[in-house]
Write a protein that holds these residues in place. Structure first.
Motif, PDB file in Angstrom:
ATOM      1  N   SER A 134       2.068   1.156   3.840  1.00 45.26           N
ATOM      2  CA  SER A 134       3.263   1.567   4.556  1.00 45.26           C
ATOM      3  C   SER A 134       4.377   0.570   4.278  1.00 45.26           C
ATOM      4  O   SER A 134       4.136  -0.505   3.745  1.00 45.26           O
ATOM      5  CB  SER A 134       2.972   1.642   6.044  1.00 45.26           C
ATOM      6  N   MET A 135       5.570   0.956   4.649  1.00 47.24           N
ATOM      7  CA  MET A 135       6.720   0.101   4.348  1.00 47.24           C
ATOM      8  C   MET A 135       7.630  -0.049   5.548  1.00 47.24           C
ATOM      9  O   MET A 135       7.770   0.872   6.358  1.00 47.24           O
ATOM     10  CB  MET A 135       7.546   0.699   3.210  1.00 47.24           C
ATOM     11  N   ILE A 136       8.260  -1.203   5.612  1.00 45.88           N
ATOM     12  CA  ILE A 136       9.309  -1.424   6.595  1.00 45.88           C
ATOM     13  C   ILE A 136      10.564  -1.830   5.832  1.00 45.88           C
ATOM     14  O   ILE A 136      10.513  -2.750   5.016  1.00 45.88           O
ATOM     15  CB  ILE A 136       8.931  -2.542   7.586  1.00 45.88           C
ATOM     16  N   PHE A 137      11.631  -1.106   6.062  1.00 47.49           N
ATOM     17  CA  PHE A 137      12.915  -1.483   5.461  1.00 47.49           C
ATOM     18  C   PHE A 137      13.744  -2.197   6.529  1.00 47.49           C
ATOM     19  O   PHE A 137      14.237  -1.557   7.448  1.00 47.49           O
ATOM     20  CB  PHE A 137      13.672  -0.246   4.971  1.00 47.49           C
ATOM     21  N   THR A 138      13.885  -3.504   6.388  1.00 47.46           N
ATOM     22  CA  THR A 138      14.698  -4.218   7.367  1.00 47.46           C
ATOM     23  C   THR A 138      16.164  -3.865   7.156  1.00 47.46           C
ATOM     24  O   THR A 138      16.992  -4.073   8.028  1.00 47.46           O
ATOM     25  CB  THR A 138      14.518  -5.742   7.226  1.00 47.46           C
ATOM     26  N   SER A 139      16.441  -3.338   5.998  1.00 57.05           N
ATOM     27  CA  SER A 139      17.795  -2.929   5.634  1.00 57.05           C
ATOM     28  C   SER A 139      17.604  -2.065   4.406  1.00 57.05           C
ATOM     29  O   SER A 139      16.712  -2.320   3.603  1.00 57.05           O
ATOM     30  CB  SER A 139      18.621  -4.169   5.299  1.00 57.05           C
ATOM     31  N   ILE A 144      12.516  10.076  10.951  1.00 56.52           N
ATOM     32  CA  ILE A 144      12.076   8.859  10.263  1.00 56.52           C
ATOM     33  C   ILE A 144      11.652   7.865  11.334  1.00 56.52           C
ATOM     34  O   ILE A 144      12.338   7.708  12.336  1.00 56.52           O
ATOM     35  CB  ILE A 144      13.227   8.239   9.442  1.00 56.52           C
ATOM     36  N   ALA A 145      10.520   7.225  11.105  1.00 58.48           N
ATOM     37  CA  ALA A 145      10.082   6.210  12.055  1.00 58.48           C
ATOM     38  C   ALA A 145      11.091   5.078  12.034  1.00 58.48           C
ATOM     39  O   ALA A 145      11.558   4.676  10.967  1.00 58.48           O
ATOM     40  CB  ALA A 145       8.702   5.691  11.683  1.00 58.48           C
ATOM     41  N   ALA A 146      11.429   4.574  13.208  1.00 62.28           N
ATOM     42  CA  ALA A 146      12.438   3.531  13.270  1.00 62.28           C
ATOM     43  C   ALA A 146      12.214   2.618  14.463  1.00 62.28           C
ATOM     44  O   ALA A 146      11.803   3.062  15.528  1.00 62.28           O
ATOM     45  CB  ALA A 146      13.829   4.137  13.333  1.00 62.28           C
ATOM     46  N   ALA A 147      12.480   1.355  14.254  1.00 60.63           N
ATOM     47  CA  ALA A 147      12.519   0.392  15.353  1.00 60.63           C
ATOM     48  C   ALA A 147      13.844  -0.315  15.165  1.00 60.63           C
ATOM     49  O   ALA A 147      14.098  -0.872  14.108  1.00 60.63           O
ATOM     50  CB  ALA A 147      11.364  -0.596  15.258  1.00 60.63           C
ATOM     51  N   GLN A 152       8.046   9.840   2.437  1.00 57.95           N
ATOM     52  CA  GLN A 152       7.194   9.699   3.619  1.00 57.95           C
ATOM     53  C   GLN A 152       5.795  10.245   3.397  1.00 57.95           C
ATOM     54  O   GLN A 152       4.850   9.812   4.045  1.00 57.95           O
ATOM     55  CB  GLN A 152       7.847  10.387   4.824  1.00 57.95           C
ATOM     56  N   LYS A 153       5.676  11.206   2.489  1.00 61.01           N
ATOM     57  CA  LYS A 153       4.348  11.785   2.284  1.00 61.01           C
ATOM     58  C   LYS A 153       3.383  10.796   1.639  1.00 61.01           C
ATOM     59  O   LYS A 153       2.178  11.017   1.617  1.00 61.01           O
ATOM     60  CB  LYS A 153       4.447  13.059   1.450  1.00 61.01           C
ATOM     61  N   ALA A 168       2.963   6.718  13.209  1.00 57.73           N
ATOM     62  CA  ALA A 168       3.683   7.639  14.091  1.00 57.73           C
ATOM     63  C   ALA A 168       5.146   7.714  13.662  1.00 57.73           C
ATOM     64  O   ALA A 168       5.766   6.700  13.376  1.00 57.73           O
ATOM     65  CB  ALA A 168       3.595   7.145  15.533  1.00 57.73           C
ATOM     66  N   VAL A 169       5.676   8.920  13.592  1.00 60.98           N
ATOM     67  CA  VAL A 169       7.086   9.064  13.236  1.00 60.98           C
ATOM     68  C   VAL A 169       7.874   9.087  14.539  1.00 60.98           C
ATOM     69  O   VAL A 169       8.318  10.138  15.002  1.00 60.98           O
ATOM     70  CB  VAL A 169       7.337  10.335  12.404  1.00 60.98           C
ATOM     71  N   ARG A 170       7.971   7.913  15.131  1.00 58.80           N
ATOM     72  CA  ARG A 170       8.664   7.802  16.408  1.00 58.80           C
ATOM     73  C   ARG A 170       9.817   6.820  16.269  1.00 58.80           C
ATOM     74  O   ARG A 170       9.888   6.053  15.318  1.00 58.80           O
ATOM     75  CB  ARG A 170       7.697   7.258  17.463  1.00 58.80           C
TER      76      ARG A 170
END
Lengths: 312, 312
Positions: free
Chosen positions: B118-123, B151-154, B135-136, B299-301
């Motif tokens: 999985s990936m996290i884009f901080t920017s 899109i999952a986002a925090a 996403q798939k 989770a796409v939350r």
DNA sequence: GCTTGACCTAAAACCCGTTTCAGAATTTAT
DNA sequence: ATAAATTCTGAAACGGGTTTTAGGTCAAGC
């Protein structure tokens, strides 16, 4: 999610031929190559890195152990490591250790498990002897002087510049020198080196009441200055472990309209340049780059940089 | 370098039974378990992570894309991500992007290749639309408001606190407000948000001559202040993108015996606490933790934190 | 006594590549 | 014309796990 077999089936060739096309090696007829490449594009195939890793025995990952990431030492080191790793198509995994030997051991197990091919210890609690027993599982690079042990290392020779700095401080006539350190000298090689250089020059141990540890950032320098002032610990020079730390200390004095003691920092950050302050450049970016190169090549060599005392 | 087969041969059981012992599942006779566990210890066996990854389809790695790592925004975010990832036995890979879309795309390919799960884009430079098409291949989490897209986002909801801050600044009677930003508003969502909040409160765009971009660290704040002073740009308030930046600016004024303008920072770093300076806490550590949790759960939350305007 | 289910284990398939080996088709050299 | 070398390709083995399938043993339930 196409796999290599699908490409093979689609084109009528075998897996091995597809693999050869992918890796550009051995003989493949030009026409065959074209057909397979077309199929790869058409089916949008990308090889599975885990399968490649298993098959080839390496993942092109470097594990980087670091206690925390709030000191410029680590920031610069990491930046150098990242740059060199990226350039060589390696990836880095961040392994926080919080200075705990147990955690470091767990990471060494991960080296055995091939989670990464090699490791860089930006700092290590574990003994070098223990580290050596894990070398057979992959290149291990430390960022401190390993002495005469056969361990790959990229590090800065700090003693000469520390001695030069203290000689300079002594020559200027300063007598009450505060030492700001990341960790206590009984647990940190860097602090130990600093203290030893101090003793070598001043022929006595640093004044315990002028030593502050747990210092990492600008704010910690500020707090250290506050401590010295409120606790009435007279001093005439602050030897900080980083430029930003010195800048923080300076800030405290300025804000409270107190005379700013002489001071110097380390790492040659922009702050020391702006403040026209003496510093020591440990060339950490370069150390990081070379640590990564050693980790990638697997050479058990030592890369040593002389740190540089900069008077301003 | 023992493998599972050797354990099987040594004990006389089969690979599957050894695997069952390793994974503590299904039925295994106590005696069998003991024998196999003894053999594992005796032969010092550890399972190969690449083989497990291939077999199970995941490596327990999270790729974290970040443009650079010199802004406290990223430092705090990374620390939060690391903490949550570490707690869940995931590892993080640092993927420097330098704000380049092409590099980001290369990382998305690595997601397809299963280099990480999985990936996290901080920017991110890449459009959210493009991100969605990937996403798939695995959970993708962004650290900015994705709008109504799935899109999952925090992320931090910045507008309310920005507006509150500007209202406060306006109420105090300041008129010439300098804005210090990491990047220009046409390329950065954060800057854009800041500028919009400014306009909403002041009913006019920020003064172009009082905007400085490329600001990341304390030293950049110092340099910005130097610029305003030497270029004779009168101002009465500095709205900085980080507390350390504001502290750097303040330092410049103090050092040059100039009146220090009112100012505020962001991130609620120690420096703003020490200086008793207003700030905005974006709760980035918490954002990072939740980004990691989303990346792990898939989770796409959306996880949204309100940022907090702190007057001091 | 017979059925049923729980318990235990092994063989084989699967994940997805790379590499070795061997054989066939061409070329080149003699 | 024939031997030798080169080019091309596929089958099979290999890397090292997990999981499914299936079969065997044993005790409990009726």
């Amino acid at each position: 999610m196409a796999n290599i077999q699908e490409i093979a089936d689609y084109t009528g060739f075998s897996k091995s031929t597809v693999s050869r096309v992918l890796n550009q090696k051995n003989y493949v007829a030009p026409r065959t190559r074209d057909l397979i490449e077309a199929a790869i594009v058409k089916l949008d195939y990308v090889p599975n890195a885990m399968a490649q890793g298993l098959s080839m025995g390496q993942m092109h990952n470097i594990g980087v152990v670091l206690p925390h990431n709030e000191h410029p030492y680590y920031t610069q080191l990491i930046n150098g490591i990242m740059a060199a790793a990226f350039a060589a198509n390696y990836r880095i995994m961040l392994l926080p250790s919080n200075y705990e030997a147990k955690v470091e051991l767990a990471y060494l197990q991960q080296l055995r498990r091939k989670v990464f091919d090699s490791m860089i210890f930006t700092s290590h609690e574990i003994s070098r002897q223990t580290l050596m027993t894990y070398q057979k599982y992959g290149p291990i690079v430390v960022c401190q002087d390993p002495g005469c042990l056969p361990i790959a290392a990229a590090y800065t020779a700090r003693v000469p510049s520390y001695v030069a700095a203290f000689e300079w401080i002594k020559a200027q006539g300063y007598q009450h020198i505060s030492l700001l350190a990341t960790r206590a000298s009984n647990v940190s090689a860097t602090s130990k080196t600093t203290f030893q250089a101090y003793e070598q020059v001043f022929h006595q141990a640093p004044e315990p009441t002028l030593i502050r540890t747990g210092i990492r950032k600008q704010q910690d320098g500020y707090a250290a200055a506050a401590y010295f002032v409120t606790q009435k610990r007279p001093l005439d020079f602050i030897f900080a472990n980083a430029d930003d730390v010195a800048a923080g200390a300076r800030q405290y004095y300025l804000e409270h309209d107190l005379p700013v003691p002489a001071m110097m920092g380390q790492e040659n950050q922009l702050s020391s340049q702006l403040l026209n302050m003496a510093t020591i450049d440990h060339h950490l970016y370069e150390v990081g780059e070379n640590a990564a190169k050693l980790a990638i090549s697997g050479a058990v060599r030592q890369f040593r940089v002389e740190s540089e005392f900069i008077v301003r």
